[in-house]
Design an enzyme around this catalytic site. Structure first.
Site, short mmCIF file in Angstrom:
data_model
loop_
_atom_site.label_atom_id
_atom_site.label_comp_id
_atom_site.label_asym_id
_atom_site.label_seq_id
_atom_site.Cartn_x
_atom_site.Cartn_y
_atom_site.Cartn_z
N LYS A 55 -0.08 0.23 15.12
CA LYS A 55 1.29 0.19 15.62
C LYS A 55 1.63 -0.96 16.56
O LYS A 55 2.81 -1.24 16.79
CB LYS A 55 1.61 1.53 16.32
N PRO A 75 -5.45 0.71 18.62
CA PRO A 75 -5.13 0.19 17.29
C PRO A 75 -5.18 1.23 16.16
O PRO A 75 -4.78 0.91 15.04
CB PRO A 75 -6.19 -0.90 17.07
N TYR A 92 3.20 7.03 10.57
CA TYR A 92 2.41 5.87 10.14
C TYR A 92 3.30 4.80 9.51
O TYR A 92 3.11 3.61 9.77
CB TYR A 92 1.31 6.32 9.17
N HIS A 144 0.84 -1.20 0.00
CA HIS A 144 0.00 0.00 0.00
C HIS A 144 0.87 1.25 0.00
O HIS A 144 1.81 1.35 0.77
CB HIS A 144 -0.91 0.02 1.23
N TYR A 164 -9.87 5.46 7.22
CA TYR A 164 -10.14 5.76 8.63
C TYR A 164 -11.14 6.90 8.66
O TYR A 164 -10.84 7.99 8.13
CB TYR A 164 -8.88 6.24 9.35
P1 RFL Z 1 0.56 -11.40 22.09
O1 RFL Z 1 0.23 -11.52 20.68
O2 RFL Z 1 -0.51 -11.02 23.05
O3 RFL Z 1 1.23 -12.77 22.54
C1 RFL Z 1 1.49 -13.06 23.91
C2 RFL Z 1 1.54 -14.57 24.08
O4 RFL Z 1 1.84 -14.86 25.46
C3 RFL Z 1 0.99 -15.90 25.92
N1 RFL Z 1 0.84 -15.79 27.38
C4 RFL Z 1 1.48 -16.58 28.26
N2 RFL Z 1 2.35 -17.58 28.08
C5 RFL Z 1 2.80 -18.20 29.18
N3 RFL Z 1 2.44 -17.86 30.44
C6 RFL Z 1 1.57 -16.86 30.65
N4 RFL Z 1 1.22 -16.53 31.90
C7 RFL Z 1 1.05 -16.17 29.53
N5 RFL Z 1 0.20 -15.13 29.37
C8 RFL Z 1 0.08 -14.93 28.08
C9 RFL Z 1 -0.30 -15.71 25.16
O5 RFL Z 1 -1.04 -16.92 25.07
C10 RFL Z 1 0.21 -15.24 23.80
O6 RFL Z 1 0.40 -16.33 22.91
O7 RFL Z 1 1.73 -10.34 22.33
P2 RFL Z 1 2.99 -9.97 21.35
O8 RFL Z 1 3.68 -11.20 20.87
O9 RFL Z 1 3.78 -8.94 22.07
O10 RFL Z 1 2.31 -9.32 20.05
C11 RFL Z 1 1.65 -8.08 20.11
C12 RFL Z 1 0.55 -8.02 19.06
O11 RFL Z 1 -0.24 -9.18 19.15
C13 RFL Z 1 -0.35 -6.77 19.21
O12 RFL Z 1 0.43 -5.63 19.51
C14 RFL Z 1 -1.15 -6.45 17.93
O13 RFL Z 1 -2.04 -7.47 17.61
C15 RFL Z 1 -1.92 -5.14 18.10
N6 RFL Z 1 -2.80 -4.82 16.95
C16 RFL Z 1 -2.28 -4.27 15.81
N7 RFL Z 1 -0.96 -4.06 15.67
C17 RFL Z 1 -0.44 -3.56 14.51
O14 RFL Z 1 0.78 -3.37 14.43
N8 RFL Z 1 -1.23 -3.25 13.43
C18 RFL Z 1 -2.57 -3.45 13.47
O15 RFL Z 1 -3.23 -3.22 12.45
C19 RFL Z 1 -3.16 -3.95 14.70
N9 RFL Z 1 -4.48 -4.15 14.78
C20 RFL Z 1 -4.18 -5.06 17.03
C21 RFL Z 1 -5.00 -4.71 15.92
C22 RFL Z 1 -4.76 -5.66 18.15
C23 RFL Z 1 -6.12 -5.88 18.20
N10 RFL Z 1 -6.63 -6.51 19.37
C24 RFL Z 1 -7.69 -7.42 19.40
C25 RFL Z 1 -5.93 -6.37 20.64
C26 RFL Z 1 -6.36 -4.93 15.95
C27 RFL Z 1 -6.94 -5.49 17.09
C28 RFL Z 1 -8.44 -5.67 17.07
C1 PHB Z 2 -6.61 -4.29 10.57
O1 PHB Z 2 -6.67 -4.51 9.35
O2 PHB Z 2 -6.90 -5.17 11.41
C2 PHB Z 2 -6.20 -2.95 11.03
C3 PHB Z 2 -5.72 -2.03 10.12
C4 PHB Z 2 -5.35 -0.75 10.55
C5 PHB Z 2 -5.46 -0.41 11.88
C6 PHB Z 2 -5.91 -1.34 12.81
C7 PHB Z 2 -6.29 -2.62 12.39
O3 PHB Z 2 -5.10 0.83 12.27
#
Ligand code: RFL
Ligand code: PHB
Length: 398
Positions: free
Chosen positions: A304, A300, A392, A80, A208
């Site tokens: 980031k 989100p 971004y 993109h 957005y």
């Molecule tokens: P995770 O992915 O939460 O993984 C942590 C792991 O640790 C395990 N765990 C344990 N293991 C052992 N003992 C314990 N006591 C434990 N407690 C937990 C868990 O089971 C899990 O497997 O953290 P990590 O690896 O630091 O990764 C971070 C990312 O997952 C997170 O920052 C992103 O998903 C955030 N996020 C987005 N980030 C982006 O860069 N771009 C995006 O577009 C974006 N969109 C989003 C998002 C997060 C969202 N949600 C639901 C929080 C959109 C959403 C909706």
């Molecule tokens: C997504 O596609 O899940 C997504 C994209 C952009 C954002 C957050 C989530 O800022």
């Protein structure tokens, strides 16, 4: 309760958490010849199924390339060169590539995780899934340990360093004494309701939108799979949001032009996520290092969270490799400071974009006009657009 067996495993770095942070760290360390054990309280299928991030910075793609797990990403990821902002139906495109020379890549976190698991298994990585009572101890000693229960056995992992990659609800951050740990938090008075749909996205770029009725985001995972979010109450009952209501709301919030192209269908994932800003300081305590969501959460809006986690891992892997291979602790000693320096800037950006793009129940008409002025300024000033674009696409690592 008696356990069947007591077992000790010895490794160089014990990684708690098999999310993207923990998996990428184990991959980067393995590539440098540093031995790890990875522990998670869930199993692989559960971790791979968690639908979250979708947009990768160029620096994140580079890190995955360097780790040797970017083959499918290069085949299937969507490049993109910009995205759109909308305000009460008016739209403005941010040309990321013209403004910064960089691109973003749409490739789901689920896919990043699958690619990393595949490579780790091919390399023979030791995983302890479904671990219970995971407890990091002796953090200030040269040989810290992680105790856990696995398959009914009591296991002790002896190591030189522990990486706390266990997300926001993990145990690692809580293992830092309360008089050492400082936390900073802001909770937003709304959540994001997200759906995934097997239909082409409404636009080939992300939109957005800030609308009087609340925020909306049109995103995607592939040319045939779209991902949409709308702002809702945090304690909203998901049963109040049948697909028809979501489509009607998206059509209004994304604006008339977008609504005309909206391809609807049954959603196959629907969930509500709260929005939070959170930072824990320091990111190191003795021989325990925090990375990713274990140390910080961003709302989100700026896409980031995952990218920030990968940036932490780039710094942490460098530090651990320098210790284990070059006997140098310089990067270990500067890890927390260097990582936090970038973390706060990314927190600032995610907070600012969230403030600009959502409806706040407590906002006065004045604050609403401030949001509109923010949008108008970004729409008419190349300098303002470039500042937004620079954040971004991702700030430099340090
Ligand atoms: P995770 O992915 O939460 O993984 C942590 C792991 O640790 C395990 N765990 C344990 N293991 C052992 N003992 C314990 N006591 C434990 N407690 C937990 C868990 O089971 C899990 O497997 O953290 P990590 O690896 O630091 O990764 C971070 C990312 O997952 C997170 O920052 C992103 O998903 C955030 N996020 C987005 N980030 C982006 O860069 N771009 C995006 O577009 C974006 N969109 C989003 C998002 C997060 C969202 N949600 C639901 C929080 C959109 C959403 C909706
Ligand atoms: C997504 O596609 O899940 C997504 C994209 C952009 C954002 C957050 C989530 O800022």
């Amino acid at each position: 309760m008696g356990h069947r067996m007591t077992r000790t495993i010895t490794t160089q770095v014990c990684i708690i958490g098999a999310g993207p942070s923990g998996l990428l760290l184990s991959q980067m360390l393995a590539n440098a010849g540093v031995d790890t054990v990875v522990i998670d309280r869930k199993d692989q299928a559960y971790i791979e199924g968690r639908i979250r991030a979708g947009v990768l910075e160029q620096g994140t793609v580079t890190a995955l390339e360097e780790a040797g797990v970017a083959c499918r990403l290069h085949r299937e990821g969507l490049k993109h060169t910009g995205f759109e902002l909308a305000f009460d139906g008016d739209r403005h495109r941010i040309d990321l590539t013209a403004l910064t020379g960089k691109t973003m890549t749409v490739y789901g976190q689920t896919e990043v995780t699958k690619d990393l698991f595949a490579k780790r298994h091919a390399d023979g990585q030791v995983f302890l899934f479904n671990a219970q009572n995971v407890t990091p101890i002796d953090l200030t000693l040269d040989q810290p340990r992680v105790n856990l229960i696995h398959d009914g056995d009591a296991i002790t992992v002896r190591c030189r360093h522990i990486a706390g990659c266990d997300g926001f609800h993990g145990v690692s951050r809580r293992a830092i004494p309360p008089d050492v740990l400082k936390t900073f938090e802001q909770v937003y008075p709304f959540g994001w309701l997200g759906i995934m749909v097997e239909k082409p996205p409404v636009s080939h770029e992300l939109i957005y939108a800030n609308h009087q009725r609340g925020f909306a985001l049109a995103s995607m995972r592939s040319p045939t799979r779209s991902r949409y979010y709308i702002q809702c109450d945090v304690d909203e009952d998901i049963a109040n949001w049948p697909d028809d209501r979501i489509w009607a709301e998206l059509a209004i919030r994304l604006g008339q032009d977008a609504a005309a192209n909206l391809l609807t269908g049954p959603s196959f994932e629907k969930s509500i996520a709260p929005l939070r800003s959170f930072v824990a300081e320091p990111m190191r305590y003795g021989n325990l290092f925090l990375a990713g969501d274990a140390a910080h959460i961003v709302p989100p809006t700026g896409a980031k969270g995952l990218n920030l986690a990968v940036a932490d891992i780039r710094l942490l892997s460098r530090a651990l490799i320098a210790h284990h291979k070059d006997h140098s602790d310089h990067h270990i000693d500067t890890y927390s400071r260097t990582a936090l320096n970038r973390v706060w800037k990314v927190e600032r950006f995610s907070w600012q974009l969230s403030m600009m793009m959502h409806q706040f129940p407590q906002h006065s008409p004045f604050q609403r006009r401030m949001q509109r002025a923010d949008f108008d300024y970004v729409s008419t000033s190349e300098t303002a657009s470039r500042a937004l674009a620079e954040n971004y696409v991702g700030l430099p690592l340090e």
